[in-house]
Design an enzyme around this catalytic site. Structure first.
Site, short mmCIF file in Angstrom:
data_model
loop_
_atom_site.label_atom_id
_atom_site.label_comp_id
_atom_site.label_asym_id
_atom_site.label_seq_id
_atom_site.Cartn_x
_atom_site.Cartn_y
_atom_site.Cartn_z
N CYS A 247 0.83 -1.20 0.00
CA CYS A 247 0.00 0.00 0.00
C CYS A 247 0.88 1.26 0.00
O CYS A 247 2.00 1.25 0.50
CB CYS A 247 -0.92 0.09 1.21
SG CYS A 247 -1.94 -1.35 1.46
N GLY B 284 0.55 -1.78 6.36
CA GLY B 284 1.09 -2.77 7.28
C GLY B 284 0.02 -3.75 7.67
O GLY B 284 -1.07 -3.75 7.09
#
Ligand code: AGP
Length: 594
Positions: A2, A98
């Site tokens: 991401c 994460g």
């Protein structure tokens, strides 16, 4: 993985966030979104790419905002799972990169306390935790929320009515762009370069409080100074420069990359031996750890070092290393990672260091996490690589490995001179392969029609067969496997036939005769054979169906020219099949998850 970004300043945040997200899409691109803070928070998000999001946005004048481009981990790509995520009152918005290990427990706890979480993501617990702890102090609430999270939580939060971005870094990169009456935060430098070249690399555990005119960084509750770095490469370096795809541009940059990497090493070293700081003295067992393409560079490194230095080299995938029963102790370890952020590599380093191994990192990204984790860093000078499929960084990694091995080479002075001369001539040889692009594109048209392809090589070119196969499957979605030529007869032969072509790397070295035998055996099973052969090879034109000619170089350096041809082959196959070459499905450039 991401990509996350935040903006605060004197300009409208929306177009800046969209532009920056476009630069981060290589990190993940299954959905995306932005949130703008004013007195309230407006969130816009959807599945698909940033360009599609731009079309559904309503113009907004807010000057504080965050954005996200996603590579799904928890929950499928969908509008509801896309970031930013918000709290119950819709006053807080968070983007996150994460994975949160204890998110199930946190979700249950929040639900019991009356929070309603709508998505399947782990991220959504963060805005709700901030909401839970908010008692009028946004900064304290973020700190307390972060204190609850176990896992990787690099994130940026905004709050309605607040003129601050609050960011935290753990296990994924986060960089602050220091501007004039504006500041930005992003997962990677290219997202910042249109606005500033001055950056601060946050470190694990940092919490940053960023306003339009101020940056405050805290570690363990105490305010600390983090150095401001000047980025030396420009946005132009990170753009396509007339090429149809980043991948083609990046392959074509390889002669320059070799020159730049060697120039950098030579400028710092009177002799090659000065380079490693180990003085060219004794060198015991070596272990090399890496993932994917970098792992293939490591496998080539094994042949380079064992050939030149005559010491045993163990090469392992970093993700498997933590599972092997015994961790080596007291060795020289080399970790290779273009991004410098691959979580599997960072975890492997922790294990290596815990056992007293000395770690050299080979990476392309200045200030990346690996540079802090390792004892010493050797940078490759490939410049920004945007295409998800690694090409020029792989070639630069090979150059770094040659240069690492040369100081220890157990060869006479004449041979050493010869090797250094050959190394310096590699840009010219690689350019010759690039000049042969049209011929390679013509063979690619034929290859594009097949569903399964084997790549074979021997010795130092066995990992090149593996890397060639990885490139093909990654961007063209054709199933491809890289094999040691001699292994094919131990099973995969059952798959050979007219519908299964074999790409063979047959440039000349001491493996030439046995690989010729392998090709004869393959031809007897009717598989079409495309070979990479030296221009003066007079056997292959009669034996193979197609021959891609490769300039002759010292066998030790043949991986560099051979992989250039295989990268082009994969590129043109993917182009023929109409694939999204720079952003293949399901992948991301930087793999910061397990
Ligand atoms: C290469 O084309 C791939 N994108 C992938 O295998 C990559 O090499 C791997 O994820 C390791 O990345 P790193 O070099 O950044 O550690």
């Amino acid at each position: 993985m991401c990509g996350i970004v935040g903006y605060i300043g004197d300009k409208k945040a929306q177009p800046i966030l969209l532009n920056a997200l476009g630069k981060l899409e290589y990190r993940g691109y299954d959905s995306c979104g932005i949130a703008i803070a004013n007195k309230s928070i407006e969130v816009y998000k959807d599945v698909g790419r940033v360009k599609a999001l731009a079309k559904i946005l309503e113009p907004h004048n807010g000057k504080v905002g965050i954005g996200h481009t996603r590579w799904a981990t928890h929950g499928e790509p969908s509008k509801i799972n896309a970031h930013p995520h918000s709290d119950c009152a819709g006053k807080i918005a968070v983007v996150h990169n994460g994975t949160i290990n204890n998110f199930s427990r946190l979700r249950e706890m929040l639900a019991e306390e009356g929070h309603v979480l709508a998505s399947e993501t782990d991220t959504e617990v963060i805005p709700h935790l901030i909401e839970k702890y908010y008692d009028g102090d946004f900064e304290k609430a973020v700190e307390m929320a972060v204190g609850e999270i176990d896992g990787a939580y690099t994130m940026i939060a905004i709050m309605a009515g607040e003129s601050r971005l609050i960011a935290a870094r753990k296990d994924s990169p986060l960089i602050i762009g220091v501007g004039d009456r504006e500041n930005l935060i992003a997962s990677d430098v290219p997202a910042l370069l249109d606005y500033t070249s001055r950056v601060i690399y946050l470190e694990d555990g940092d919490i940053a409080v960023v306003s339009a005119s101020d940056v405050k960084v805290k570690q363990n509750g105490a305010v600390i100074d983090r150095e401001v770095h000047e980025i030396s490469w420009s946005m132009e370096d990170a753009q396509k420069g007339g090429y149809e795809h980043f991948m083609l541009k990046e392959i074509h940059e390889q002669p320059k990359v070799i020159r730049d990497t060697l120039t950098d090493y030579l400028s710092k070293a009177e002799t090659a031996a000065d380079l490693t700081g180990m003085g060219g003295g004794s060198l015991e067992n070596i272990i090399i750890l890496a993932c994917g393409t970098s792992y293939h560079a490591g496998l080539v490194g094994k042949y380079i070092i064992e050939d030149l230095v005559n010491v045993p080299v163990r090469v392992e995938m970093a993700d498997e290393f933590s599972l092997s029963g015994q961790s080596p102790a007291g060795n020289q370890a080399i970790v290779i990672t273009q991004s410098g952020e691959t979580l599997d590599v960072l975890k492997a380093i922790k294990r290596l260091k815990a056992n007293g191994n000395r770690v050299i990192a080979v990476t392309n990204v200045v200030g990346s996490s690996v540079t802090r984790a390792a004892d010493r860093t050797i940078y490759t000078r490939a410049g920004p690589e945007i295409c998800v499929a690694a090409t020029k960084t792989f070639v630069a990694q090979l150059i770094a490995l040659y240069w690492l091995a040369l100081p220890y080479a157990r060869v006479n002075a004449a041979r050493l001179d010869e090797l250094v001369l050959e190394l310096r001539q590699l840009p010219v040889k690689v350019q010759q392969v690039l000049d042969n692009e049209a011929e390679i594109a013509a063979y690619a048209k034929k290859l594009a029609a097949y569903d399964n392809v084997f790549y074979i090589g021997k010795g130092i070119n066995y990992p090149i067969a593996m890397e060639g196969a990885l490139k093909l499957k990654e961007i063209s979605y054709i199933h491809a496997e890289g094999y040691a030529a001699g292994e094919l007869k131990h099973g995969p032969f059952s798959l050979l036939g007219e519908k299964t072509p074999v790409v063979a790397v047959v440039t000349q070295d001491n493996t030439y005769e046995p690989i010729v035998t392998s090709i004869k055996e393959i031809k007897a099973r009717h598989s079409p054979v495309i070979v990479l052969a030296n221009e003066d090879d007079d056997v292959m034109p009669d034996l193979a169906d197609s021959v891609i000619t490769i300039p002759r170089v010292d066998p030790l350096f043949s991986p560099v020219v051979n992989i250039t041809a295989l990268q082009l082959l994969a590129y043109f196959v993917a182009k023929e099949r109409g694939c999204p070459i720079d952003f293949p499905r399901n992948l991301a450039k930087t793999v910061t998850v397990e």
